[in-house]
Design a protein around this motif. Structure first.
Motif, PDB file in Angstrom:
ATOM      1  N   GLY A  62     -17.401  23.094-113.981  1.00  0.00           N
ATOM      2  CA  GLY A  62     -16.051  22.751-114.360  1.00  0.00           C
ATOM      3  C   GLY A  62     -15.786  23.145-115.822  1.00  0.00           C
ATOM      4  O   GLY A  62     -14.884  23.697-116.228  1.00  0.00           O
ATOM      5  N   THR A  63     -16.874  22.774-116.796  1.00  0.00           N
ATOM      6  CA  THR A  63     -16.699  23.117-118.072  1.00  0.00           C
ATOM      7  C   THR A  63     -16.700  24.732-118.472  1.00  0.00           C
ATOM      8  O   THR A  63     -15.872  25.185-119.140  1.00  0.00           O
ATOM      9  CB  THR A  63     -18.029  22.611-118.913  1.00  0.00           C
ATOM     10  N   VAL A  64     -17.692  25.588-117.758  1.00  0.00           N
ATOM     11  CA  VAL A  64     -17.484  26.900-117.986  1.00  0.00           C
ATOM     12  C   VAL A  64     -16.421  27.682-117.403  1.00  0.00           C
ATOM     13  O   VAL A  64     -15.732  28.472-118.076  1.00  0.00           O
ATOM     14  CB  VAL A  64     -18.838  27.542-117.087  1.00  0.00           C
ATOM     15  N   ALA A  65     -15.907  27.021-116.130  1.00  0.00           N
ATOM     16  CA  ALA A  65     -14.539  27.742-115.579  1.00  0.00           C
ATOM     17  C   ALA A  65     -13.546  27.517-116.447  1.00  0.00           C
ATOM     18  O   ALA A  65     -12.677  28.315-116.535  1.00  0.00           O
ATOM     19  CB  ALA A  65     -14.392  26.984-114.270  1.00  0.00           C
ATOM     20  N   GLU A  66     -13.428  26.457-117.204  1.00  0.00           N
ATOM     21  CA  GLU A  66     -12.017  26.064-118.056  1.00  0.00           C
ATOM     22  C   GLU A  66     -12.445  26.789-119.629  1.00  0.00           C
ATOM     23  O   GLU A  66     -11.324  26.418-120.291  1.00  0.00           O
ATOM     24  CB  GLU A  66     -11.981  24.579-118.137  1.00  0.00           C
ATOM     25  N   TRP A  71     -27.254  34.144-115.111  1.00  0.00           N
ATOM     26  CA  TRP A  71     -28.073  33.192-115.932  1.00  0.00           C
ATOM     27  C   TRP A  71     -27.652  31.816-115.798  1.00  0.00           C
ATOM     28  O   TRP A  71     -28.172  30.839-116.252  1.00  0.00           O
ATOM     29  CB  TRP A  71     -27.741  33.675-117.375  1.00  0.00           C
ATOM     30  N   LEU A  72     -26.401  31.471-115.385  1.00  0.00           N
ATOM     31  CA  LEU A  72     -25.869  30.125-115.199  1.00  0.00           C
ATOM     32  C   LEU A  72     -26.605  29.284-114.454  1.00  0.00           C
ATOM     33  O   LEU A  72     -26.883  27.940-114.626  1.00  0.00           O
ATOM     34  CB  LEU A  72     -24.432  30.204-114.492  1.00  0.00           C
ATOM     35  N   ALA A  73     -27.354  29.934-113.282  1.00  0.00           N
ATOM     36  CA  ALA A  73     -28.392  28.731-112.666  1.00  0.00           C
ATOM     37  C   ALA A  73     -29.477  28.287-113.177  1.00  0.00           C
ATOM     38  O   ALA A  73     -29.993  27.119-112.982  1.00  0.00           O
ATOM     39  CB  ALA A  73     -28.978  29.820-111.444  1.00  0.00           C
ATOM     40  N   THR A  86     -19.387  32.347-121.505  1.00  0.00           N
ATOM     41  CA  THR A  86     -20.076  31.509-120.516  1.00  0.00           C
ATOM     42  C   THR A  86     -21.265  30.797-121.197  1.00  0.00           C
ATOM     43  O   THR A  86     -21.505  29.618-120.933  1.00  0.00           O
ATOM     44  CB  THR A  86     -20.496  32.368-119.297  1.00  0.00           C
ATOM     45  N   ILE A  87     -22.032  31.730-121.723  1.00  0.00           N
ATOM     46  CA  ILE A  87     -23.460  31.100-122.358  1.00  0.00           C
ATOM     47  C   ILE A  87     -23.422  30.122-123.365  1.00  0.00           C
ATOM     48  O   ILE A  87     -23.761  28.981-123.245  1.00  0.00           O
ATOM     49  CB  ILE A  87     -24.380  32.187-122.705  1.00  0.00           C
ATOM     50  N   THR A  88     -22.460  30.193-124.210  1.00  0.00           N
ATOM     51  CA  THR A  88     -21.981  29.089-125.205  1.00  0.00           C
ATOM     52  C   THR A  88     -21.484  27.854-124.309  1.00  0.00           C
ATOM     53  O   THR A  88     -21.932  26.842-124.844  1.00  0.00           O
ATOM     54  CB  THR A  88     -20.808  29.739-126.227  1.00  0.00           C
ATOM     55  N   ALA A  89     -20.730  28.042-123.527  1.00  0.00           N
ATOM     56  CA  ALA A  89     -19.991  26.978-122.862  1.00  0.00           C
ATOM     57  C   ALA A  89     -21.197  26.120-122.243  1.00  0.00           C
ATOM     58  O   ALA A  89     -21.060  24.761-122.139  1.00  0.00           O
ATOM     59  CB  ALA A  89     -18.787  27.298-122.084  1.00  0.00           C
ATOM     60  N   LEU A 123     -19.870  31.377-109.328  1.00  0.00           N
ATOM     61  CA  LEU A 123     -19.814  31.620-110.904  1.00  0.00           C
ATOM     62  C   LEU A 123     -21.353  32.100-111.036  1.00  0.00           C
ATOM     63  O   LEU A 123     -21.443  32.957-111.925  1.00  0.00           O
ATOM     64  CB  LEU A 123     -19.682  30.239-111.528  1.00  0.00           C
ATOM     65  N   VAL A 124     -22.075  31.584-110.187  1.00  0.00           N
ATOM     66  CA  VAL A 124     -23.649  32.182-110.294  1.00  0.00           C
ATOM     67  C   VAL A 124     -23.556  33.619-109.938  1.00  0.00           C
ATOM     68  O   VAL A 124     -24.443  34.436-110.460  1.00  0.00           O
ATOM     69  CB  VAL A 124     -24.762  31.047-109.422  1.00  0.00           C
ATOM     70  N   LEU A 125     -22.965  34.077-108.891  1.00  0.00           N
ATOM     71  CA  LEU A 125     -22.707  35.327-108.392  1.00  0.00           C
ATOM     72  C   LEU A 125     -22.264  36.199-109.453  1.00  0.00           C
ATOM     73  O   LEU A 125     -22.880  37.310-109.476  1.00  0.00           O
ATOM     74  CB  LEU A 125     -22.127  35.573-107.119  1.00  0.00           C
ATOM     75  N   GLU A 126     -21.365  35.684-110.127  1.00  0.00           N
ATOM     76  CA  GLU A 126     -20.850  36.368-111.108  1.00  0.00           C
ATOM     77  C   GLU A 126     -21.658  36.671-112.825  1.00  0.00           C
ATOM     78  O   GLU A 126     -21.641  37.587-113.345  1.00  0.00           O
ATOM     79  CB  GLU A 126     -19.475  35.915-111.778  1.00  0.00           C
TER      80      GLU A 126
END
Length: 337
Positions: free
Chosen positions: A197-201, A73-75, A206-209, A67-70
């Motif tokens: 887990g939350t972001v994936a589901e 900003w998630l990091a 992505t940013i909002t979740a 997910l971080v590679l995609e």
């Protein structure tokens, strides 16, 4: 604690050789081989435990890495979610009025807590379905009998493996410092897994979740630091009271596991009750309850640390500098304030 001696050794003068009679030290090749074998088994077992933990951790971090590679900003959200816990751990570290703890041991404890947290994740996942069969009572029992004890034990294990054995672990309060760092490491990996887990589901962006779950986890993180710092303090107390070390460690774990379990049980109930009784939303009720709970338990920890600091200064003559006659070239520098 003074070494116990056999009656022969107690009655004998120092000129008599009691090797293999009532005393023992490695002298010949077989003795040295025995020592090497024992050390190999001991260190080998620790290496196996760490290796298994590393493998499980690598497996659990596959999804976060993808997910971080995609979305790099998630990091940032992973990091921000542990900021409150990191600040609290830094406060506890700064409260240590004795010697500065080596950065290497602090980092090692942090990393080990991340690795050993995966053991707790596995145990929780395996045990949860069986307790769910019991309904609400099963959930309460699960938090008190599994989650609290297991998570606090693996955090304390992260301290016990290396830091506890070091000669720089030379004060009771050091246990609280290393316990806090272990709690920070545990919070870091747990937050990462929850956010992932939350972001994936999530059906939303992505940013909002990530913003929502990272905010929630940022509130939860300090609890891990507080609970394991309490258990760590008692681990430090045990190191300098070997005769009662076992019961002291158990006491610390019981306290930490109980408050941990109590948080898990009540955080799903109290905010709902508060929101239904007062004209406030669930979010505000949740935030308020978590803060109040952490402040309450944190005050207990603060009182123990403050008492140690006060007693330390009293017995040293209300100064942070030891008299020159008491210092040697082997004494590490004291923390100045």
């Amino acid at each position: 604690m003074k070494r116990r001696r056999d009656p022969v050794e107690r009655a004998s003068d120092e000129s008599r050789d009691l090797q293999d009679v009532s005393t023992w030290e490695p002298r010949n090749a077989l003795d040295r081989f025995s020592v090497a074998t024992y050390n190999g088994i001991a260190y080998g077992f620790r290496a196996i435990v760490i290796g298994v933990a590393l493998a499980i951790t690598a497996f659990l971090l596959v999804q976060p890495s993808v997910l971080v590679l995609e979305d790099p900003w998630l990091a940032l959200f992973f990091g921000l979610s542990v900021v409150p816990a990191a600040l609290l751990a830094a406060f506890i570290w700064n409260s240590d009025v004795t010697t500065n703890e080596p950065l290497g041991l602090l980092v090692a404890t942090f990393v080990l807590a991340i690795l050993f947290a995966t053991f707790a994740a596995v145990v929780n996942s395996v045990a949860r379905p069986y307790f769910q069969l019991l309904g609400g009572i099963g959930t309460i029992l699960f938090f008190y009998l599994i989650v609290g004890p297991v998570e606090e034990t693996v955090k304390l294990l992260a301290v016990r493996v290396f830091a506890f054995r070091s000669t720089t672990f030379d004060a009771v309060i050091d246990g609280a410092v290393y316990g806090a760092i272990a709690g920070l490491g545990f919070a870091a990996i747990e937050n990462t897994i929850y956010i992932t887990g939350t972001v994936a589901e999530a059906q939303m962006g992505t940013i909002t979740a990530a913003t929502g779950i990272a905010t929630q986890r940022a509130l939860v993180g300090p609890g891990h630091v507080i609970y394991s710092a309490i258990a760590g303090y008692y681990l430090g107390l045990a190191k300098f009271n070997r005769e009662h070390a076992g019961p002291i460690v158990v006491k610390g774990l019981l306290l930490a596991a109980f408050v941990h379990g109590t948080y898990n049980v009540t955080v799903g109930i109290v905010p709902d009750v508060v929101a239904s009784l007062y004209p406030i939303g669930f979010g505000l009720a949740f935030v308020t309850y978590v803060i109040v709970f952490d402040l309450t338990v944190g005050y207990y920890l603060y009182r123990k640390i403050a008492r140690y600091r006060r007693t330390y200064r009293d017995v040293r003559g209300d100064t942070d500098e030891a008299p020159a006659a008491e210092l040697t070239e082997f004494d590490p520098p004291r923390r100045s304030e």
